[in-house]
Scaffold this motif. Structure first.
Motif, PDB file in Angstrom:
ATOM      1  N   ASN A 191       0.816  -1.217   0.000  1.00  0.00           N
ATOM      2  CA  ASN A 191       0.000   0.000   0.000  1.00  0.00           C
ATOM      3  C   ASN A 191       0.844   1.258   0.000  1.00  0.00           C
ATOM      4  OD1 ASN A 191      -2.658  -0.582  -0.306  1.00  0.00           O
ATOM      5  ND2 ASN A 191      -2.996  -1.055   1.847  1.00  0.00           N
ATOM      6  N   LYS A 195       0.596   3.994  -2.927  1.00  0.00           N
ATOM      7  CA  LYS A 195       0.078   5.340  -2.667  1.00  0.00           C
ATOM      8  C   LYS A 195       1.163   6.412  -2.566  1.00  0.00           C
ATOM      9  CE  LYS A 195      -3.980   3.607  -0.235  1.00  0.00           C
ATOM     10  NZ  LYS A 195      -4.575   3.338   1.075  1.00  0.00           N
ATOM     11  N   GLY A 196       2.430   5.966  -2.561  1.00  0.00           N
ATOM     12  CA  GLY A 196       3.530   6.933  -2.473  1.00  0.00           C
ATOM     13  C   GLY A 196       3.699   7.506  -1.075  1.00  0.00           C
ATOM     14  N   GLN A 197       3.496   6.656  -0.055  1.00  0.00           N
ATOM     15  CA  GLN A 197       3.667   7.130   1.324  1.00  0.00           C
ATOM     16  C   GLN A 197       5.115   6.894   1.777  1.00  0.00           C
ATOM     17  OE1 GLN A 197       0.774   4.486   2.952  1.00  0.00           O
ATOM     18  NE2 GLN A 197      -0.925   5.929   2.713  1.00  0.00           N
ATOM     19  N   PRO A 198       5.648   7.772   2.638  1.00  0.00           N
ATOM     20  CA  PRO A 198       7.013   7.555   3.135  1.00  0.00           C
ATOM     21  C   PRO A 198       7.095   6.246   3.923  1.00  0.00           C
ATOM     22  CG  PRO A 198       6.207   9.724   3.770  1.00  0.00           C
ATOM     23  CD  PRO A 198       5.045   8.985   3.213  1.00  0.00           C
ATOM     24  N   PRO A 244       9.972  13.186  -4.783  1.00  0.00           N
ATOM     25  CA  PRO A 244       9.366  12.279  -3.797  1.00  0.00           C
ATOM     26  C   PRO A 244       9.058  10.875  -4.334  1.00  0.00           C
ATOM     27  CG  PRO A 244       7.688  13.705  -4.735  1.00  0.00           C
ATOM     28  CD  PRO A 244       8.962  14.047  -5.423  1.00  0.00           C
ATOM     29  N   ALA A 329       7.237  -0.607   5.675  1.00  0.00           N
ATOM     30  CA  ALA A 329       5.829  -0.238   5.894  1.00  0.00           C
ATOM     31  C   ALA A 329       5.752   1.298   5.982  1.00  0.00           C
ATOM     32  CB  ALA A 329       5.335  -0.863   7.180  1.00  0.00           C
ATOM     33  N   PRO A 330       4.537   1.875   5.887  1.00  0.00           N
ATOM     34  CA  PRO A 330       4.441   3.335   6.056  1.00  0.00           C
ATOM     35  C   PRO A 330       5.132   3.779   7.347  1.00  0.00           C
ATOM     36  CG  PRO A 330       2.341   2.460   5.357  1.00  0.00           C
ATOM     37  CD  PRO A 330       3.218   1.273   5.598  1.00  0.00           C
ATOM     38  N   MET A 331       5.803   4.909   7.286  1.00  0.00           N
ATOM     39  CA  MET A 331       6.621   5.375   8.414  1.00  0.00           C
ATOM     40  C   MET A 331       5.807   5.519   9.699  1.00  0.00           C
ATOM     41  SD  MET A 331       9.157   8.646   8.514  1.00  0.00           S
ATOM     42  CE  MET A 331      10.336   8.090   7.307  1.00  0.00           C
ATOM     43  N   GLY A 370       7.788   9.421  -1.050  1.00  0.00           N
ATOM     44  CA  GLY A 370       6.931  10.299  -0.243  1.00  0.00           C
ATOM     45  C   GLY A 370       7.671  11.415   0.479  1.00  0.00           C
ATOM     46  N   ILE A 371       8.949  11.597   0.139  1.00  0.00           N
ATOM     47  CA  ILE A 371       9.748  12.647   0.800  1.00  0.00           C
ATOM     48  C   ILE A 371      10.340  13.565  -0.273  1.00  0.00           C
ATOM     49  CG2 ILE A 371      11.735  13.132   2.306  1.00  0.00           C
ATOM     50  CD1 ILE A 371      11.353  10.216   3.392  1.00  0.00           C
ATOM     51  N   GLY A 372       9.998  14.805  -0.210  1.00  0.00           N
ATOM     52  CA  GLY A 372      10.547  15.781  -1.159  1.00  0.00           C
ATOM     53  C   GLY A 372      11.875  16.307  -0.654  1.00  0.00           C
TER      54      GLY A 372
ATOM     55  N   PHE B  78      -3.429   0.940   6.912  1.00  0.00           N
ATOM     56  CA  PHE B  78      -2.737   1.788   7.879  1.00  0.00           C
ATOM     57  C   PHE B  78      -3.434   3.145   7.949  1.00  0.00           C
ATOM     58  CE2 PHE B  78       0.625  -1.119   6.528  1.00  0.00           C
ATOM     59  CZ  PHE B  78       1.114  -1.509   7.753  1.00  0.00           C
ATOM     60  N   PHE B  97      -4.124  11.024   5.078  1.00  0.00           N
ATOM     61  CA  PHE B  97      -3.234  11.094   3.917  1.00  0.00           C
ATOM     62  C   PHE B  97      -4.054  11.090   2.633  1.00  0.00           C
ATOM     63  CE2 PHE B  97      -0.998   8.915   0.494  1.00  0.00           C
ATOM     64  CZ  PHE B  97       0.201   9.605   0.442  1.00  0.00           C
ATOM     65  N   ASP B 101       0.267  13.591  -1.633  1.00  0.00           N
ATOM     66  CA  ASP B 101       0.967  14.204  -0.491  1.00  0.00           C
ATOM     67  C   ASP B 101       2.404  13.706  -0.431  1.00  0.00           C
ATOM     68  OD1 ASP B 101      -1.320  15.451   0.267  1.00  0.00           O
ATOM     69  OD2 ASP B 101      -1.683  14.269   2.081  1.00  0.00           O
ATOM     70  N   TYR B 102       3.313  14.579  -0.086  1.00  0.00           N
ATOM     71  CA  TYR B 102       4.671  14.135   0.253  1.00  0.00           C
ATOM     72  C   TYR B 102       5.297  15.131   1.215  1.00  0.00           C
ATOM     73  CZ  TYR B 102       6.289  17.384  -3.437  1.00  0.00           C
ATOM     74  OH  TYR B 102       6.534  18.491  -4.213  1.00  0.00           O
ATOM     75  N   VAL B 103       6.245  14.665   1.974  1.00  0.00           N
ATOM     76  CA  VAL B 103       6.871  15.511   2.998  1.00  0.00           C
ATOM     77  C   VAL B 103       7.610  16.675   2.327  1.00  0.00           C
ATOM     78  CG1 VAL B 103       8.486  15.554   4.945  1.00  0.00           C
ATOM     79  CG2 VAL B 103       7.117  13.512   4.520  1.00  0.00           C
ATOM     80  N   LEU B 104       7.426  17.852   2.894  1.00  0.00           N
ATOM     81  CA  LEU B 104       8.008  19.123   2.439  1.00  0.00           C
ATOM     82  C   LEU B 104       7.301  19.709   1.211  1.00  0.00           C
ATOM     83  CD1 LEU B 104      11.829  18.547   3.080  1.00  0.00           C
ATOM     84  CD2 LEU B 104      10.138  19.568   4.577  1.00  0.00           C
ATOM     85  N   ILE B 122       4.535  12.660   7.413  1.00  0.00           N
ATOM     86  CA  ILE B 122       3.464  11.713   7.062  1.00  0.00           C
ATOM     87  C   ILE B 122       3.785  10.441   7.824  1.00  0.00           C
ATOM     88  CG2 ILE B 122       2.432  10.343   5.187  1.00  0.00           C
ATOM     89  CD1 ILE B 122       3.289  12.608   3.251  1.00  0.00           C
ATOM     90  N   TYR B 123       2.874   9.969   8.639  1.00  0.00           N
ATOM     91  CA  TYR B 123       3.177   8.781   9.453  1.00  0.00           C
ATOM     92  C   TYR B 123       1.907   8.012   9.773  1.00  0.00           C
ATOM     93  CZ  TYR B 123       1.667  11.969  13.161  1.00  0.00           C
ATOM     94  OH  TYR B 123       0.957  12.843  13.918  1.00  0.00           O
ATOM     95  N   HIS B 124       2.098   6.805  10.293  1.00  0.00           N
ATOM     96  CA  HIS B 124       0.924   6.067  10.772  1.00  0.00           C
ATOM     97  C   HIS B 124       1.074   5.799  12.258  1.00  0.00           C
ATOM     98  CE1 HIS B 124       1.895   1.783  11.565  1.00  0.00           C
ATOM     99  NE2 HIS B 124       2.880   1.963  10.731  1.00  0.00           N
TER     100      HIS B 124
END
Lengths: 373, 133
Positions: A191, A195-198, A244, A329-331, A370-372, B78, B97, B101-104, B122-124
């Motif tokens: 996932n 979804k491009g999550q960190p 990202p 996994a997502p951060m 997910g991190i710019g 999550f 979320f 979306d992305y950090v910064l 961005i976290y869970h």
């Protein structure tokens, strides 16, 4: 004659006792003769269960990959068979009979593999942006990993069953918890990549991203971005993979380029990365050490160690601890807190180990999905 | 993600249920005879009690084994959140979320001042473990 024998048997009901003795002997004989077979059958049943779970995970990963590519890339043709072909890709390691120069052969192979994956994803998803292509590539790598795990477990299961080999089955059963842990971790990552999550592995990249936020950046190596600025009297050269999109970049090349550009006049290299914690350790804990903090097969670490040795620059490492599942996994919130603590530790290191006017390289290592910057 | 069960032969499953039911009936009967024998101080009650207890233990083990072969997919989503922060006044906002979306990433204007909102993390949250099952 028979009645005489019967009378020798102690107890009130000799027939009942004979049945009892026979039953006991039979049970003992069964256990002596068939214990291995019974045990093997139980292990095989356990492996069958795990194999069933792995099959479901593999199919789910394939389904998520196909759905995401269709959503993000708007393919013109059917992509199912192309995805299946990618999931079966393999890589042949270079010959190591003569290890001299093997690092460069490995690097070349990794280059070829990366380009091949990217090109295939681009062909399947023509409408996807650069960051999305990186994410889709990562997603396919996860699906490919699950596919490989499933095929390996199935191979040993069928092989052990075919040969009735107690030892093959036993080894597979004993390794199952580790295999399933790996599979669970990969499934958890699906996932996040879709979804491009960190992810947890991006802790190092996040530290560098926070440091270079708002500063002027430039590309210093393939998919590596760097910022050059002054802080507390020191000159900081901060680098990370270009986000990202899901990407680890070539930090080895990046550090090498920065070192050569500054003719080795660098006082300290600090590498920040996520590292596997031991059982009992807290997620997000920060620790400090010496050496090149970077995972992978060793190509990037080799380059960093070589250039640090060439100019005799001390290599310092700051790590954020996490488990293998948390890494992809997502951060987790604890890891984001760990990132802030790691950033403070980096600043402390710079303060303690360098003086005004010194140049310091800070490399944030890890997948920057997910991190710019 | 879909929810489903790993296919298990229906015939085998019914046979297993029948065997379990038979074992439980035999074990409970054995316990009953053992208990009656104990009350009436008859000989041999102990063997009935032991048989009953072992029978029930075997049934429990069998049921547990069968349970491990029925795989129920429970997809874990999550609860990933995005924390946005104003770079000027420090105003914070947490929301779910969203794709893209992305950090910064700069994320519009601050509702409290004229500063820019930036996604700071961005976290869970804890409480979910990775994996499908």
């Amino acid at each position: 004659m028979f009645s005489t024998i019967i009378q020798q048997i102690p107890g009130e009901d000799p027939i009942q006792n004979i049945v009892g003795y026979l039953f006991s002997f039979l049970m003992m004989a069964i256990f002596f003769l068939f214990y291995n077979r019974i045990q093997m059958t139980m292990w095989l049943r356990e492996i069958e269960g795990a194999l069933g779970r792995l099959e479901i995970m593999r199919n789910e990963a394939r389904r998520v990959a196909i759905t995401t590519i269709k959503e993000a890339g708007k393919p013109e043709n059917e992509i199912d068979s192309k995805v299946d072909r990618i999931l079966d890709y393999f890589q042949i390691s270079p010959v190591n009979l003569d290890p001299s120069g093997i690092v460069w052969k490995l690097e070349h192979l990794i280059d070829v593999r990366d380009n091949r994956w990217k090109e295939d994803v681009q062909m399947m998803a023509p409408a996807a942006e650069k960051a999305q292509i990186n994410n889709l590539e990562n997603l396919l790598q996860v699906a490919s990993g699950l596919n490989l795990l499933y095929r390996i477990v199935r191979h040993y299961y069928l092989f052990g069953k075919k040969m009735s080999s107690f030892y093959v089955i036993m080894q597979l059963q004993m390794l199952l918890p580790l295999v399933m842990q790996e599979a669970d971790a990969l499934t958890g990552a699906l996932n996040a990549f879709a979804k491009g999550q960190p992810i947890g592995d991006g802790a190092g990249a996040l530290v560098a991203a926070k440091l270079m936020h708002g500063k002027k950046k430039k590309i210093v190596a393939k998919e590596v971005v760097s910022a050059d600025f002054k802080l507390n009297g020191r000159r900081l050269l901060v680098l990370k993979a270009e986000g990202p999109g899901g990407n680890v970049g070539r930090p080895g090349d990046g550090i090498e380029k920065l070192m050569e550009d500054h003719r080795g006049k660098v006082s300290l290299i600090i590498m920040v990365d996520a590292a596997l914690k031991l059982e009992g350790e807290k997620t997000g804990e920060v620790a400090e050490g010496i050496g090149a903090a970077i995972g992978g097969i060793g190509v990037e670490r080799y380059k960093i160690e070589e250039i640090a040795l060439k100019y005799k620059v001390p290599l310092n490492a700051v790590i954020v601890r996490e488990s293998v599942q948390e890494a992809i996994a997502p951060m987790k919130k604890e890891i984001t807190e760990g990132v802030d603590a790691a950033l403070k530790r980096v600043m402390q290191l710079i303060e303690e180990r360098t003086s005004d006017g010194d140049t310091v390289i800070v490399a944030g290592i890890g997948n920057t999905i997910g991190i710019g910057q | 993600m879909s929810t489903g069960k790993r296919k298990l032969g229906t015939g085998l499953f019914v046979l297993f249920l029948l065997a379990m039911a038979f074992l439980i009936v035999i074990s409970v009967s054995s316990l009953y005879f053992g208990y009656n024998g104990y009350i009436r101080e008859e000989e041999g009650y102990l063997i009935y009690l032991i048989t009953g207890v072992f029978g029930l233990m075997l049934a429990a083990y069998g049921a547990n084994q069968m349970r491990s072969h029925i795989v129920v997919i429970q997809p874990i989503e999550f609860n990933v959140v995005t924390l946005t922060e104003c770079e000027k006044c420090g105003f914070r906002n947490i929301r779910k979320f969203e794709s893209g979306d992305y950090v910064l990433k700069t994320h519009g204007d601050c509702p409290k001042c004229d500063g820019q909102m930036v996604i700071s993390s961005i976290y869970h949250e804890e409480g979910q473990t990775p994996g499908l099952f």
